[in-house]
Design a protein around this motif. Structure first.
Motif, PDB file in Angstrom:
ATOM      1  N   SER A 109       0.800  -1.236   0.000  1.00  0.00           N
ATOM      2  CA  SER A 109       0.000   0.000   0.000  1.00  0.00           C
ATOM      3  C   SER A 109       0.831   1.284   0.000  1.00  0.00           C
ATOM      4  CB  SER A 109      -0.948   0.002   1.213  1.00  0.00           C
ATOM      5  OG  SER A 109      -0.206   0.065   2.414  1.00  0.00           O
ATOM      6  N   TYR A 110       2.099   1.207  -0.306  1.00  0.00           N
ATOM      7  CA  TYR A 110       2.942   2.400  -0.264  1.00  0.00           C
ATOM      8  C   TYR A 110       2.480   3.491  -1.239  1.00  0.00           C
ATOM      9  CZ  TYR A 110       5.973  -0.640   2.462  1.00  0.00           C
ATOM     10  OH  TYR A 110       6.462  -1.486   3.417  1.00  0.00           O
ATOM     11  N   SER A 111       1.868   3.110  -2.344  1.00  0.00           N
ATOM     12  CA  SER A 111       1.360   4.116  -3.285  1.00  0.00           C
ATOM     13  C   SER A 111       0.269   4.965  -2.649  1.00  0.00           C
ATOM     14  CB  SER A 111       0.823   3.454  -4.556  1.00  0.00           C
ATOM     15  OG  SER A 111      -0.247   2.570  -4.237  1.00  0.00           O
ATOM     16  N   VAL A 112      -0.492   4.374  -1.731  1.00  0.00           N
ATOM     17  CA  VAL A 112      -1.538   5.118  -1.020  1.00  0.00           C
ATOM     18  C   VAL A 112      -0.889   6.151  -0.101  1.00  0.00           C
ATOM     19  CG1 VAL A 112      -3.536   4.952   0.506  1.00  0.00           C
ATOM     20  CG2 VAL A 112      -3.098   3.138  -1.164  1.00  0.00           C
ATOM     21  N   VAL A 113       0.197   5.768   0.548  1.00  0.00           N
ATOM     22  CA  VAL A 113       0.932   6.712   1.405  1.00  0.00           C
ATOM     23  C   VAL A 113       1.380   7.914   0.572  1.00  0.00           C
ATOM     24  CG1 VAL A 113       2.913   7.056   2.930  1.00  0.00           C
ATOM     25  CG2 VAL A 113       1.729   4.862   2.914  1.00  0.00           C
ATOM     26  N   ASP A 114       1.892   7.658  -0.615  1.00  0.00           N
ATOM     27  CA  ASP A 114       2.362   8.740  -1.486  1.00  0.00           C
ATOM     28  C   ASP A 114       1.223   9.686  -1.858  1.00  0.00           C
ATOM     29  OD1 ASP A 114       4.888   7.568  -1.381  1.00  0.00           O
ATOM     30  OD2 ASP A 114       4.582   6.470  -3.269  1.00  0.00           O
ATOM     31  N   ILE A 115       0.076   9.142  -2.194  1.00  0.00           N
ATOM     32  CA  ILE A 115      -1.091   9.963  -2.538  1.00  0.00           C
ATOM     33  C   ILE A 115      -1.488  10.825  -1.346  1.00  0.00           C
ATOM     34  CG2 ILE A 115      -3.566   9.902  -3.077  1.00  0.00           C
ATOM     35  CD1 ILE A 115      -2.942   7.221  -4.608  1.00  0.00           C
ATOM     36  N   LEU A 116      -1.551  10.199  -0.169  1.00  0.00           N
ATOM     37  CA  LEU A 116      -1.980  10.916   1.032  1.00  0.00           C
ATOM     38  C   LEU A 116      -0.956  11.953   1.473  1.00  0.00           C
ATOM     39  CD1 LEU A 116      -3.529   7.892   2.895  1.00  0.00           C
ATOM     40  CD2 LEU A 116      -4.759   9.791   1.819  1.00  0.00           C
ATOM     41  N   ARG A 117       0.317  11.652   1.321  1.00  0.00           N
ATOM     42  CA  ARG A 117       1.366  12.612   1.673  1.00  0.00           C
ATOM     43  C   ARG A 117       1.204  13.878   0.828  1.00  0.00           C
ATOM     44  NH1 ARG A 117       6.982  10.099   1.743  1.00  0.00           N
ATOM     45  NH2 ARG A 117       6.155   9.354  -0.211  1.00  0.00           N
ATOM     46  N   ASP A 118       0.914  13.725  -0.451  1.00  0.00           N
ATOM     47  CA  ASP A 118       0.704  14.875  -1.335  1.00  0.00           C
ATOM     48  C   ASP A 118      -0.511  15.700  -0.916  1.00  0.00           C
ATOM     49  OD1 ASP A 118       2.911  14.129  -2.810  1.00  0.00           O
ATOM     50  OD2 ASP A 118       1.746  13.231  -4.449  1.00  0.00           O
ATOM     51  N   ARG A 119      -1.451  15.070  -0.213  1.00  0.00           N
ATOM     52  CA  ARG A 119      -2.659  15.760   0.258  1.00  0.00           C
ATOM     53  C   ARG A 119      -2.537  16.196   1.720  1.00  0.00           C
ATOM     54  NH1 ARG A 119      -7.876  12.681  -0.542  1.00  0.00           N
ATOM     55  NH2 ARG A 119      -8.680  14.756  -0.103  1.00  0.00           N
ATOM     56  N   ASN A 120      -1.369  15.998   2.317  1.00  0.00           N
ATOM     57  CA  ASN A 120      -1.113  16.370   3.710  1.00  0.00           C
ATOM     58  C   ASN A 120      -2.023  15.626   4.691  1.00  0.00           C
ATOM     59  OD1 ASN A 120       0.449  17.746   5.616  1.00  0.00           O
ATOM     60  ND2 ASN A 120      -1.094  19.351   5.803  1.00  0.00           N
ATOM     61  N   VAL A 121      -2.258  14.344   4.399  1.00  0.00           N
ATOM     62  CA  VAL A 121      -3.065  13.485   5.258  1.00  0.00           C
ATOM     63  C   VAL A 121      -2.116  12.590   6.050  1.00  0.00           C
ATOM     64  CG1 VAL A 121      -4.774  11.618   5.318  1.00  0.00           C
ATOM     65  CG2 VAL A 121      -5.023  13.501   3.680  1.00  0.00           C
ATOM     66  N   SER A 122      -2.296  12.535   7.358  1.00  0.00           N
ATOM     67  CA  SER A 122      -1.474  11.676   8.205  1.00  0.00           C
ATOM     68  C   SER A 122      -1.800  10.210   7.967  1.00  0.00           C
ATOM     69  CB  SER A 122      -1.704  12.005   9.678  1.00  0.00           C
ATOM     70  OG  SER A 122      -1.263  13.303   9.970  1.00  0.00           O
ATOM     71  N   VAL A 123      -0.791   9.373   8.123  1.00  0.00           N
ATOM     72  CA  VAL A 123      -0.936   7.938   7.896  1.00  0.00           C
ATOM     73  C   VAL A 123      -0.388   7.185   9.098  1.00  0.00           C
ATOM     74  CG1 VAL A 123      -0.214   6.001   6.444  1.00  0.00           C
ATOM     75  CG2 VAL A 123      -0.738   8.207   5.399  1.00  0.00           C
ATOM     76  N   VAL A 124      -1.058   6.082   9.422  1.00  0.00           N
ATOM     77  CA  VAL A 124      -0.573   5.129  10.419  1.00  0.00           C
ATOM     78  C   VAL A 124      -0.631   3.759   9.760  1.00  0.00           C
ATOM     79  CG1 VAL A 124      -0.994   4.056  12.660  1.00  0.00           C
ATOM     80  CG2 VAL A 124      -1.423   6.510  12.358  1.00  0.00           C
ATOM     81  N   PHE A 125       0.492   3.040   9.771  1.00  0.00           N
ATOM     82  CA  PHE A 125       0.473   1.670   9.272  1.00  0.00           C
ATOM     83  C   PHE A 125      -0.142   0.761  10.326  1.00  0.00           C
ATOM     84  CE2 PHE A 125       4.411   2.618   6.574  1.00  0.00           C
ATOM     85  CZ  PHE A 125       3.689   2.669   5.396  1.00  0.00           C
ATOM     86  N   THR A 126      -1.015  -0.131   9.887  1.00  0.00           N
ATOM     87  CA  THR A 126      -1.530  -1.196  10.750  1.00  0.00           C
ATOM     88  C   THR A 126      -0.988  -2.485  10.161  1.00  0.00           C
ATOM     89  OG1 THR A 126      -3.573  -1.365   9.460  1.00  0.00           O
ATOM     90  CG2 THR A 126      -3.610   0.068  11.389  1.00  0.00           C
ATOM     91  N   THR A 127      -0.086  -3.105  10.866  1.00  0.00           N
ATOM     92  CA  THR A 127       0.628  -4.219  10.272  1.00  0.00           C
ATOM     93  C   THR A 127       1.136  -5.196  11.316  1.00  0.00           C
ATOM     94  OG1 THR A 127       2.421  -4.765   8.733  1.00  0.00           O
ATOM     95  CG2 THR A 127       2.847  -2.995  10.303  1.00  0.00           C
ATOM     96  N   GLY A 128       1.486  -6.359  10.855  1.00  0.00           N
ATOM     97  CA  GLY A 128       2.189  -7.330  11.676  1.00  0.00           C
ATOM     98  C   GLY A 128       3.659  -7.340  11.327  1.00  0.00           C
TER      99      GLY A 128
END
Length: 133
Positions: free
Chosen positions: A72-91
């Motif tokens: 899902s790293y492409s989603v992080v890139d999209i959100l970063r460009d929109r100044n949206v904070s991200v939290v990974f939920t992962t194992g």
């Protein structure tokens, strides 16, 4: 904490939930809603996540890193460009996450979601207030 005070913790916080494990996604979405968040999703595929990341007003996104074999790293890139904070939920361990995403906070998945929810709510509350006037 009373139900009424809990429901205001994330008032007006728009949270995108991206998770391909249905029951976990549903548990997280219900818990966020109970704390006053506006939940977008949950969605479980990369294409759905990218579409919502581009089109919806968001404050924070909870992203599973591996969505049915797609990262899902492409989603992080999209959100970063929109100044949206991200939290990974992962194992995944932090050591397997590429260095370019090392700044993204990680919430380790667990079957004991209730025990971890307070920590997640605190993190999301902090992230949401970054975007509030």
């Amino acid at each position: 904490m009373s139900i009424s005070s809990r429901s205001e913790n994330l008032a007006r916080c728009r949270v995108l939930v991206v998770e391909d494990e249905y029951f976990l996604a549903d548990d997280v979405a219900q818990a966020l809603s109970a704390h006053g968040a506006e939940v977008v999703g949950p969605v479980g595929t990369l294409s759905e996540a990218e579409a919502l990341a581009r089109s919806r007003p968001l404050d924070v996104a909870l992203l599973d890193i591996n969505l049915r074999g797609e990262l899902s790293y492409s989603v992080v890139d999209i959100l970063r460009d929109r100044n949206v904070s991200v939290v990974f939920t992962t194992g995944y361990a932090e050591t397997v996450i590429p260095a370019s995403y090392a700044h993204v906070p990680i919430w380790q998945k667990s079957t004991e979601i209730d025990r971890q929810m307070d920590d997640l709510i605190a993190l999301l509350r902090e992230k949401c207030h970054l975007h509030r006037p």
